[in-house]
Scaffold this motif. Structure first.
Motif, short mmCIF file in Angstrom:
data_model
loop_
_atom_site.label_atom_id
_atom_site.label_comp_id
_atom_site.label_asym_id
_atom_site.label_seq_id
_atom_site.Cartn_x
_atom_site.Cartn_y
_atom_site.Cartn_z
N PHE A 1 77.09 47.26 22.22
CA PHE A 1 78.13 47.05 23.23
C PHE A 1 77.77 45.97 24.23
CE2 PHE A 1 78.47 51.22 21.41
CZ PHE A 1 79.80 51.24 21.00
N GLY A 2 77.20 44.91 23.73
CA GLY A 2 77.00 43.74 24.58
C GLY A 2 75.63 43.60 25.19
N ALA A 3 74.88 44.67 25.22
CA ALA A 3 73.54 44.57 25.82
C ALA A 3 72.58 43.91 24.84
CB ALA A 3 73.03 45.97 26.18
N PRO A 4 71.67 43.09 25.33
CA PRO A 4 70.68 42.50 24.43
C PRO A 4 69.75 43.58 23.88
CG PRO A 4 70.14 42.01 26.71
CD PRO A 4 71.48 42.68 26.73
N PHE A 5 69.19 43.32 22.75
CA PHE A 5 68.32 44.31 22.10
C PHE A 5 67.31 43.62 21.22
CE2 PHE A 5 71.85 43.52 19.28
CZ PHE A 5 71.28 43.47 18.02
N SER A 6 66.37 44.42 20.74
CA SER A 6 65.38 43.93 19.79
C SER A 6 65.52 44.70 18.49
CB SER A 6 63.96 44.13 20.33
OG SER A 6 63.81 43.51 21.59
N LEU A 7 65.11 44.07 17.41
CA LEU A 7 65.08 44.75 16.11
C LEU A 7 63.66 44.73 15.59
CD1 LEU A 7 67.93 43.57 13.69
CD2 LEU A 7 67.63 45.82 14.73
N THR A 8 63.22 45.86 15.11
CA THR A 8 61.91 45.92 14.47
C THR A 8 62.10 46.28 13.00
OG1 THR A 8 60.77 46.55 16.50
CG2 THR A 8 59.67 47.11 14.42
N SER B 1 66.65 49.19 22.58
CA SER B 1 67.46 48.67 23.68
C SER B 1 66.55 48.07 24.75
CB SER B 1 68.28 49.80 24.31
OG SER B 1 67.42 50.70 24.97
N ALA B 2 67.19 47.32 25.67
CA ALA B 2 66.42 46.72 26.76
C ALA B 2 65.73 47.79 27.59
CB ALA B 2 67.34 45.87 27.63
N GLY B 3 66.32 48.99 27.60
CA GLY B 3 65.72 50.09 28.34
C GLY B 3 64.58 50.78 27.61
N GLY B 4 64.32 50.35 26.39
CA GLY B 4 63.16 50.89 25.66
C GLY B 4 63.48 51.99 24.68
N PHE B 5 64.73 52.40 24.61
CA PHE B 5 65.08 53.47 23.67
C PHE B 5 65.42 52.90 22.30
CE2 PHE B 5 66.10 55.19 27.89
CZ PHE B 5 65.28 56.31 27.87
N TRP B 6 65.26 53.77 21.29
CA TRP B 6 65.43 53.33 19.91
C TRP B 6 66.64 54.01 19.27
CZ3 TRP B 6 61.90 50.02 17.29
CH2 TRP B 6 60.75 49.70 18.03
N THR B 7 67.21 53.30 18.31
CA THR B 7 68.17 53.96 17.43
C THR B 7 67.41 54.69 16.33
OG1 THR B 7 68.29 52.06 15.95
CG2 THR B 7 69.94 52.19 17.71
N ARG B 8 68.11 55.61 15.71
CA ARG B 8 67.58 56.16 14.45
C ARG B 8 67.40 54.99 13.48
NH1 ARG B 8 69.17 60.95 10.71
NH2 ARG B 8 69.66 62.09 12.61
N PRO B 9 66.26 54.86 12.83
CA PRO B 9 66.07 53.72 11.93
C PRO B 9 66.87 53.84 10.65
CG PRO B 9 64.13 55.15 11.91
CD PRO B 9 65.07 55.73 12.92
N GLY B 10 67.07 52.69 10.02
CA GLY B 10 67.77 52.66 8.75
C GLY B 10 66.86 52.15 7.65
N VAL C 1 63.77 58.07 20.25
CA VAL C 1 65.05 57.80 19.56
C VAL C 1 66.15 58.48 20.37
CG1 VAL C 1 66.40 58.22 17.49
CG2 VAL C 1 63.98 57.58 17.30
N ASP C 2 67.09 57.68 20.84
CA ASP C 2 68.12 58.17 21.75
C ASP C 2 69.47 58.18 21.03
OD1 ASP C 2 69.85 58.82 23.73
OD2 ASP C 2 69.39 57.09 25.02
N GLU C 3 69.77 59.31 20.42
CA GLU C 3 71.03 59.39 19.66
C GLU C 3 72.22 59.72 20.55
OE1 GLU C 3 71.00 60.28 15.36
OE2 GLU C 3 69.40 61.66 15.95
N ARG C 4 71.97 60.03 21.81
CA ARG C 4 73.12 60.24 22.71
C ARG C 4 73.67 58.90 23.17
NH1 ARG C 4 72.33 65.61 26.25
NH2 ARG C 4 74.48 65.09 26.65
N THR C 5 72.79 57.97 23.44
CA THR C 5 73.24 56.65 23.86
C THR C 5 73.66 55.82 22.65
OG1 THR C 5 71.66 56.76 25.68
CG2 THR C 5 72.59 54.59 25.19
N PHE C 6 72.99 56.02 21.54
CA PHE C 6 73.27 55.24 20.33
C PHE C 6 73.62 56.17 19.17
CE2 PHE C 6 69.96 52.90 22.75
CZ PHE C 6 70.75 51.84 23.15
#
Ligand SMILES: [Fe+2]
Length: 474
Positions: free
Chosen positions: A102-109, A155-164, A76-81
């Protein structure tokens, strides 16, 4: 909030809550209020608004337990997200999700609670953005009612947001105890510790009553977005958004101080509305600005979200279309409770403020005010609770003084969650119309029991301590 309200935060040092007008809690003088510390909701017929009474009342069932919060299978990358993820306007089968990538493609789980764990429900890959390129909104559908879910962006780079985490609304016949949170006015006192406290409770939903940002003076979409980005990455909001879904209305400061649709340039209005909807994911209502809308949580609750700012004009507080929608909806609702999210109080506040600021509230529009209050009275609509913000202090009280049209209706003032405290509240010496007037940053917990017909109202402070509680019989 208007200029009449209070001095700025120099006088807003944190201090003990003043409990005033306590005599008002006297059983029976308010529309079904049992008063602080009264834990016997059946002890009084309560001069209520038509709710059930009698020995046959039984508590509604509690929600089934949920597993511990889901953790994504990666970093989980809270600095980037830093903005996390927001969910809003839950239905029995869906929710709206906001993601800032911010425009980058992403996935949602999306995962679903099952037993004491989480199972994968849906994965959406290569999600792009609409034309704004900053915030993507995804409408999740086909979900199960009254079920806990958690959703995270990768993110496309493999990092995650904190989940909701969020909870879908109850099915059409749903009947159980609900717990909601609410606050208003988040223009200071960061990092909004009250919201972090609320975030520990896995609430069914959280209501934002307006002034979530103070974007006064913004002139274009980027200005408005800056305020919302600041809010989204403030610790209290990050944690709250991770814990439950939101239902939001706006007040004036999402646009401009005491703005009027009659004088604001249309493009500024549109920019403010766009940024508001990006940040707090929402469904479009059936008319007007689209901000007013309603949500049912089974037979337990219907929430009517008003737009008290965007349709003012020509002597109207809200549009005739919105007023008719509210009245029709209240009459038709089969829910035991009807909460009206009302960004500016409908309570007659003359006992506190005299005529000051009345023109900014429902009081300044007496014909429409009387009409909606009279509609509720004349049709004996049970279970109505007005919930408001704006005035920067918490309060519980009768909408009208004894003898007035709405003397049996109750309004709960939530917040401020972060904005300056209204010093007028600290100076108030009490009036029988108001059970309680407080002076502290707060959020409000509502525990609705449709079986007993009661709503436990609890104000919670920044430190998690209980400021005041009362049981309403609606
Ligand atoms: Fe405010």
């Amino acid at each position: 909030m208007s200029d009449w309200s209070a001095e700025r935060s120099g006088l807003a040092s944190r201090r003990a809550v003043l409990q005033m007008g306590a005599a008002l809690a006297a059983v029976g003088c308010v529309g079904g209020e049992d008063g602080a510390k009264d834990s016997d909701p059946e002890g009084d017929s309560g001069a209520d608004g038509g709710g059930d009474t009698g020995a046959s009342l039984e508590p509604a069932p509690e929600r089934s337990p949920e597993p511990a919060p889901w953790e994504p299978p990666g970093v989980v990358d809270e600095r980037t997200f830093p903005y996390g993820i927001q969910t809003g306007d839950a239905l029995p089968d869906g929710v709206v999700v906001s993601v800032r990538s911010f425009g980058a493609p992403f996935s949602l789980t999306l995962v679903r609670a099952e037993g004491d764990g989480w199972v994968e429900d849906q994965v959406f890959t290569d999600i792009g953005h609409d034309e704004n390129g900053e915030v993507a909104q995804v409408v999740l559908s086909g979900l199960r009612p009254d079920t806990a879910y958690s959703v995270a962006m990768q993110s496309a780079g493999g990092f995650w947001t904190r989940p909701g985490r969020f909870r879908t609304a109850l099915a059409a016949d749903g009947w159980r105890i609900l717990r909601l949170g609410a606050t208003s006015c988040l223009g200071g006192n960061e990092p909004w510790r009250a919201l972090s406290v609320a975030a520990t409770e896995a609430l069914d939903a959280f209501l934002l009553l307006g002034d979530t940002v103070y974007a006064d003076g913004s002139v274009d979409l980027e200005d408005y977005r800056l305020f919302w980005k600041q809010a989204a990455q403030t610790r209290g909001m990050v944690e709250l958004s991770a814990s439950t879904s939101l239902i939001a209305t706006w007040d004036d400061h999402e646009v401009d101080n005491n703005w009027s649709p009659e004088t604001l340039p249309p493009e500024t209005f549109q920019d403010a509305l766009t940024a508001f909807r990006e940040a707090l994911p929402q469904r479009r209502g059936p008319g007007g600005t689209g901000v007013w809308r309603s949500f049912t949580w089974g037979k337990t609750l219907e929430i009517f979200v008003l737009d008290c700012r965007g349709e003012r004009g020509e002597g109207r507080y809200i549009s005739e279309e919105q007023l008719q929608w509210l009245q029709d909806g209240l009459s038709a609702s089969e829910a035991r409770f009807k909460f009206i999210m009302n960004s500016v109080p409908i309570t007659d506040l003359s006992a506190i403020f005299g005529a000051a600021g009345a023109s900014d509230r429902w009081q300044g529009y007496p014909e429409q005010r009387e009409r909606v209050l009279r509609h509720i009275e004349d049709n004996a609509i049970a279970g109505v609770l007005w919930v408001t913000g704006d005035v920067h202090y918490p309060q519980v009280g009768q909408v009208d003084p004894v003898g007035g049209t709405a003397a049996r209706q109750v309004e709960v003032f939530t917040g401020p969650g972060g904005s300056f405290l209204n010093v007028a509240a600290s100076l108030f010496v009490g009036d029988p119309q108001y059970s309680w007037v407080g002076y502290a940053w707060n959020w409000c917990r509502f525990t609705l029991d449709p079986g007993l017909g009661t709503v436990l109202v609890q104000f919670v402070g920044d430190d998690g301590g209980l400021l005041y509680e009362t049981t309403l019989r609606l």
